[in-house]
Write an enzyme that holds these catalytic residues in place. Structure first.
Site, PDB file in Angstrom:
ATOM      1  N   TRP A 166      -6.281  -6.372  -1.122  1.00  0.00           N
ATOM      2  CA  TRP A 166      -5.280  -5.765  -0.239  1.00  0.00           C
ATOM      3  C   TRP A 166      -5.894  -4.603   0.537  1.00  0.00           C
ATOM      4  O   TRP A 166      -5.599  -4.404   1.714  1.00  0.00           O
ATOM      5  CB  TRP A 166      -4.081  -5.271  -1.047  1.00  0.00           C
ATOM      6  CG  TRP A 166      -3.083  -4.527  -0.215  1.00  0.00           C
ATOM      7  CD1 TRP A 166      -2.136  -5.065   0.620  1.00  0.00           C
ATOM      8  CD2 TRP A 166      -2.950  -3.102  -0.100  1.00  0.00           C
ATOM      9  NE1 TRP A 166      -1.420  -4.061   1.227  1.00  0.00           N
ATOM     10  CE2 TRP A 166      -1.891  -2.854   0.811  1.00  0.00           C
ATOM     11  CE3 TRP A 166      -3.609  -2.027  -0.692  1.00  0.00           C
ATOM     12  CZ2 TRP A 166      -1.486  -1.559   1.142  1.00  0.00           C
ATOM     13  CZ3 TRP A 166      -3.210  -0.736  -0.356  1.00  0.00           C
ATOM     14  CH2 TRP A 166      -2.162  -0.516   0.545  1.00  0.00           C
ATOM     15  N   HIS A 167      -6.766  -3.857  -0.108  1.00  0.00           N
ATOM     16  CA  HIS A 167      -7.423  -2.745   0.579  1.00  0.00           C
ATOM     17  C   HIS A 167      -8.413  -3.241   1.632  1.00  0.00           C
ATOM     18  O   HIS A 167      -8.606  -2.596   2.668  1.00  0.00           O
ATOM     19  CB  HIS A 167      -8.161  -1.860  -0.430  1.00  0.00           C
ATOM     20  CG  HIS A 167      -7.249  -0.970  -1.211  1.00  0.00           C
ATOM     21  ND1 HIS A 167      -6.610  -1.379  -2.370  1.00  0.00           N
ATOM     22  CD2 HIS A 167      -6.862   0.319  -1.015  1.00  0.00           C
ATOM     23  CE1 HIS A 167      -5.881  -0.377  -2.846  1.00  0.00           C
ATOM     24  NE2 HIS A 167      -6.011   0.658  -2.048  1.00  0.00           N
TER      25      HIS A 167
END
Length: 390
Positions: free
Chosen positions: A316-317
């Site tokens: 997600w990052h």
């Protein structure tokens, strides 16, 4: 317009819009009028930020999600949820790809301008809520306000859908003490970001890890401090503005630098993300694993859930090997910490383990070890020598 996003706290436009929003919302006499006006302001901010055509596309997405949340037919609701989730994942990949196809370059810029990473999480939370009929009572204004709150676009926090619904029926009130507290929180955030993080640590001490020897060790510590001050500053500003606007905004940090193990760290750092991961990934995987194994291997199941949750957290990052390995490292640390707790309780008993862990020297050493682990993991994300990982 796109070259100068107005969701940047250093720019005057953001603050002028925020001041106008505070004044407008102060005239809302009822919760219904408040949420309608709040939705109009959020949409207006979006138009100022990315222009009308892109805002119209995003508005259609919000409308589809809202309609799906109202559907009574279960099979149709699930079908739309799956399609919507798939399209969101495609948009997320376009947002996170380092070198997207030329066709997606403009989309990537627009998605970055609106902080799509956090909108993506809210959308997934909303879709999951729609499959459980939690969104059927929401109006279109509620949906807009949950998914695109302008003061939380830049860096969160991400409010849970259940918490958002709890605050719908209450009329926002703000007394003199609340106003002072809100301005103090905003001032604290601005001081953290522009004085401590950017003005002192970044400009005077950080070299991009080009140093060596003892200074490299010092820079690793200062980089962690810089990330914390910069990130928590955004949350402080969002919380302060939320209080002035009359919009409940969750806390996102709780003294994470003093965490004594990695489990406690994730209970204190980016709290809204941690809770969302726990609610939507860790617990469902853990429950499914316990059913699949008839509850015979609880620690193994929780370890698999940790690994799955934090690999996804890393991606997600950023969709790169570097973030994938960062997520794997934190998952491994969480698993080791869990097994260590079990071993300690088995050896000393619950009371003995608690007494041992609370000894001043043991506690301090645990805090130092946790601090160093987190600092090194953040350095891994930024160290130039790992650029080949993306």
């Amino acid at each position: 317009m796109l070259s100068s996003p107005i969701n940047e706290f250093a720019g005057p436009t953001y603050w002028l819009f925020s001041a106008a929003a505070i004044i407008c919302l102060s005239f809302a006499a009822s919760p219904g009028k408040f949420h309608a006006l709040w939705a109009g302001l959020n949409l207006s901010f979006l138009i100022f930020l990315i222009g009308f055509p892109a805002s119209a596309v995003l508005g259609i997405v919000l409308l589809v999600l809202h309609i799906n949340g109202k559907l009574i037919h279960e099979q149709l609701r699930w079908s739309v949820a799956v399609i919507s989730s798939s399209l969101l994942f495609v948009a997320f990949l376009a947002h996170k790809m380092q070198h997207p196809p030329k066709l997606l370059e403009d989309a990537k810029f627009i998605l970055a301008a609106i902080g799509f990473s956090y909108i993506f999480l809210r959308c997934l939370e909303y879709i999951r809520g729609s499959t459980n009929k939690q969104t059927q009572s929401l109006t279109i204004f509620n949906t807009i306000n949950y998914l695109i709150p302008f003061h939380m676009l830049a860096a969160g926090p991400v409010m849970g859908l259940a918490d958002f619904k709890k605050n719908l029926s209450s009329s926002p009130t703000l007394d003199q003490d609340g106003v002072i507290d809100a301005f103090e929180r905003i001032a604290s955030g601005l001081f953290k970001k522009f004085v401590l993080a950017n003005g002192i640590i970044e400009s005077l001490f950080l070299t991009g890890f080009k140093s060596d020897g003892i200074y490299l060790f010092i820079e690793i510590q200062l980089y962690y401090l810089f990330i914390y001050l910069d990130f928590s500053a955004y949350s402080d500003i969002a919380i302060g503005l939320g209080r002035l606007l009359g919009v409940k905004t969750p806390e996102n940090f709780n003294k994470p630098l003093s965490s004594r193990n990695i489990i406690e760290f994730w209970e204190r750092w980016h709290i809204s993300l941690s809770q969302l991961i726990r609610r939507n990934i860790f617990i469902p995987i853990q429950l499914a694993g316990m059913r699949w194994t008839d509850g015979q291997y609880p620690r193994l199941v929780s370890s698999a859930a940790f690994l799955s949750a934090f690999l996804l957290c890393g991606l997600w990052h950023g969709v790169t090997w570097r973030f994938f390995l960062w997520g794997a490292g934190h998952a491994t640390a969480l698993v080791i910490c869990n097994y260590y707790r079990d071993w300690l309780v088995g050896r000393l008993g619950k009371r003995g383990a608690s007494n041992f862990s609370n000894r001043p020297l043991v506690r301090r050493m645990a805090q130092i070890m946790t601090f160093q682990f987190v600092a090194l993991s953040l350095t891994f994300l930024a160290y130039p020598g790992f650029d080949f990982l993306g």
